[in-house]
Design a protein around this motif. Structure first.
Motif, PDB file in Angstrom:
ATOM      1  N   ASP A  65      64.899   4.313  34.760  1.00 43.38           N
ATOM      2  CA  ASP A  65      65.758   3.910  35.871  1.00 43.38           C
ATOM      3  C   ASP A  65      65.271   4.622  37.128  1.00 43.38           C
ATOM      4  N   PRO A  66      64.940   3.880  38.185  1.00 45.78           N
ATOM      5  CA  PRO A  66      64.382   4.516  39.389  1.00 45.78           C
ATOM      6  C   PRO A  66      65.354   5.443  40.124  1.00 45.78           C
ATOM      7  N   GLU A  67      66.641   5.367  39.811  1.00 45.98           N
ATOM      8  CA  GLU A  67      67.626   6.226  40.471  1.00 45.98           C
ATOM      9  C   GLU A  67      67.772   7.583  39.797  1.00 45.98           C
ATOM     10  N   ILE A  68      67.145   7.757  38.638  1.00 42.03           N
ATOM     11  CA  ILE A  68      67.290   9.005  37.894  1.00 42.03           C
ATOM     12  C   ILE A  68      65.995   9.796  37.973  1.00 42.03           C
ATOM     13  N   ARG A  69      66.139  11.072  38.331  1.00 40.61           N
ATOM     14  CA  ARG A  69      65.005  11.993  38.324  1.00 40.61           C
ATOM     15  C   ARG A  69      65.352  13.160  37.412  1.00 40.61           C
ATOM     16  N   ILE A  70      64.418  13.552  36.604  1.00 41.69           N
ATOM     17  CA  ILE A  70      64.610  14.671  35.682  1.00 41.69           C
ATOM     18  C   ILE A  70      64.175  15.951  36.396  1.00 41.69           C
ATOM     19  N   ALA A  71      65.086  16.913  36.491  1.00 42.95           N
ATOM     20  CA  ALA A  71      64.753  18.185  37.135  1.00 42.95           C
ATOM     21  C   ALA A  71      63.977  19.090  36.198  1.00 42.95           C
ATOM     22  N   GLY A  72      64.202  18.938  34.900  1.00 44.38           N
ATOM     23  CA  GLY A  72      63.500  19.767  33.934  1.00 44.38           C
ATOM     24  C   GLY A  72      63.988  19.491  32.531  1.00 44.38           C
ATOM     25  N   LEU A  73      63.218  19.948  31.581  1.00 50.65           N
ATOM     26  CA  LEU A  73      63.549  19.800  30.165  1.00 50.65           C
ATOM     27  C   LEU A  73      63.529  21.183  29.536  1.00 50.65           C
ATOM     28  N   ALA A  74      64.575  21.521  28.809  1.00 47.74           N
ATOM     29  CA  ALA A  74      64.677  22.850  28.211  1.00 47.74           C
ATOM     30  C   ALA A  74      64.866  22.735  26.707  1.00 47.74           C
ATOM     31  N   ALA A  75      64.309  23.694  25.989  1.00 42.54           N
ATOM     32  CA  ALA A  75      64.418  23.717  24.533  1.00 42.54           C
ATOM     33  C   ALA A  75      65.555  24.627  24.051  1.00 42.54           C
ATOM     34  N   SER A  76      66.126  25.418  24.962  1.00 39.15           N
ATOM     35  CA  SER A  76      67.185  26.351  24.571  1.00 39.15           C
ATOM     36  C   SER A  76      68.108  26.596  25.763  1.00 39.15           C
ATOM     37  N   ALA A  77      69.249  27.189  25.484  1.00 40.37           N
ATOM     38  CA  ALA A  77      70.198  27.514  26.546  1.00 40.37           C
ATOM     39  C   ALA A  77      69.601  28.518  27.527  1.00 40.37           C
ATOM     40  N   ASP A  78      68.858  29.497  27.009  1.00 42.77           N
ATOM     41  CA  ASP A  78      68.240  30.489  27.898  1.00 42.77           C
ATOM     42  C   ASP A  78      67.238  29.831  28.844  1.00 42.77           C
ATOM     43  N   GLU A  79      66.443  28.930  28.305  1.00 40.95           N
ATOM     44  CA  GLU A  79      65.478  28.212  29.138  1.00 40.95           C
ATOM     45  C   GLU A  79      66.199  27.349  30.168  1.00 40.95           C
TER      46      GLU A  79
END
Length: 139
Positions: A18-32
């Motif tokens: 969807d062109p309106e959605i940008r991912i700021a980041g992907l994390a593998a854990s709560a700390d990350e």
């Protein structure tokens, strides 16, 4: 946030379709995720239930205390009828989505994320009824 590299990649692909959605980041854990959230303002956070370190529900509780950002629980454990789904909603999740259906129901997932970002996410009748039943049982 999901501890599986494969699931994170799939979620990125689905949401960025969807062109309106940008991912700021992907994390593998709560700390990350915490480290990432220090550097980015986000409109929605997605969480899995099972993660290394803190569970998604524990992290949801922590997030709700620290920031008003809507959270969508993306987990196979949050399928309709699952008790953990209702617990997530009671803890303040804006919505829940069974990640096993992400490809098949990507339009519904995208709409849920957009609705949460605009603070327009609404519970359906089944979730509302289950939430009310759990609240009544807790009293």
């Amino acid at each position: 946030m999901d501890d599986s590299v494969t699931i994170r990649a799939m979620m990125r692909q689905v949401l960025e379709s969807d062109p309106e959605i940008r991912i700021a980041g992907l994390a593998a854990s709560a700390d990350e995720a915490d480290r990432m959230l220090e550097d980015h303002l986000v409109d929605v956070i997605t969480l899995d239930i099972e993660m290394p370190g803190r569970s998604g529900l524990d992290y949801l509780q922590d997030l709700r205390k620290r920031r008003p950002t809507p959270v969508i629980m993306l987990s196979s454990h949050t399928a309709r009828g699952e008790e953990i789904r209702v617990k997530a909603l009671m803890e303040g999740a804006a919505g829940c989505f069974n990640k096993a259906n992400a490809m098949r129901e990507k339009d519904r997932l995208i709409q849920l994320v957009k609705d949460a970002a605009h603070r327009e996410a609404r519970l359906d009748q089944d979730d509302s009824a289950a939430l009310e039943a759990m609240r009544a049982a807790a009293e």
